[in-house]
Design an enzyme around this catalytic site. Sequence first.
Site, PDB file in Angstrom:
ATOM      1  N   CYS A  83       1.316   8.860  -5.123  1.00 38.32           N
ATOM      2  CA  CYS A  83       0.866   7.640  -5.788  1.00 38.32           C
ATOM      3  C   CYS A  83      -0.247   7.999  -6.760  1.00 38.32           C
ATOM      4  O   CYS A  83      -1.302   8.501  -6.351  1.00 38.32           O
ATOM      5  CB  CYS A  83       0.359   6.655  -4.734  1.00 38.32           C
ATOM      6  SG  CYS A  83      -0.277   5.124  -5.417  1.00 38.32           S
ATOM      7  N   CYS A 121       3.287   6.193 -12.773  1.00 32.13           N
ATOM      8  CA  CYS A 121       3.304   5.470 -11.497  1.00 32.13           C
ATOM      9  C   CYS A 121       4.647   5.797 -10.874  1.00 32.13           C
ATOM     10  O   CYS A 121       5.684   5.729 -11.558  1.00 32.13           O
ATOM     11  CB  CYS A 121       3.172   3.966 -11.736  1.00 32.13           C
ATOM     12  SG  CYS A 121       3.615   2.940 -10.316  1.00 32.13           S
TER      13      CYS A 121
END
Length: 253
Positions: A77, A178
């Site tokens: 992440c 992302c």
Amino acid sequence: MVKKNDGRTAVVFDSGIGGLNVLRACALHYPQLKYIYAADNYRVPYGNRSGEEVFALASAVLDGAMSYRPDAVVIACNTVTAECISELRRRYPIPVIGMQPAVKPAAKFGGKCLVLATAATANSLNFKNLLSKYYPEAEVFASQELADYIEKNVFSLPETLPKDLLPDGNFDAAVLGCTHYMFAAKQISRRYSCQIFDGAEGTAARLGEILGISDHQAIKSGKTDHAGALSVDISFYGGNVDKNSAIFKQIFV
Ligand code: DGL
């Protein structure tokens, strides 16, 4: 068929489904490890939250995942990495591998570049430093909605994403900053007719390097063996376990 795990375990963590793309890369390259995919789907998105909040949420899940006694944690992440990788490294006495938007390889490719990231990543000091070092000319789009949209619609993403989710313009390259965005790589690439860069392969390579293990993909290159024949030990922990395992089955082919 590849041999079962070598006795070591890696936790791969993301707020939601995005990190499954990184888990896939890790499992394909290093099927000898046992994997725990840890997530927090009911609190997605992390990308509109403060650093303190992101750290509190991520460490709550990771504290629980420590019961598996992992040998390494992969923070799959960009947002969590940008917001609190140092704090996580201080908290856990094992290697904690982070990921950053793939700005460096995109800079090598050159041309007009768009970096897509969550608001938290785009506004972080870590990211600003990365960008000014490698690709200050790149255009950054901080999205408050795209990760959440993908998390909610992953099973039925349209061929063309809603217009307001992406910026207008012409680009030669787009960096998916992302991990959720990797599910929409095709749509993004088509929208701009551009090259896509993401950090999944680089992050997997870092895991292998840190644990000093051999890369199965490199070993088998040239053979007809394919990913479907791999036997990898993967468990799901935290968040929506059923959703994450269902999506992983779909992409791990
Ligand atoms: N998948 C996360 C990332 O790579 C962000 C998703 C979220 O906002 O929770 O940045």
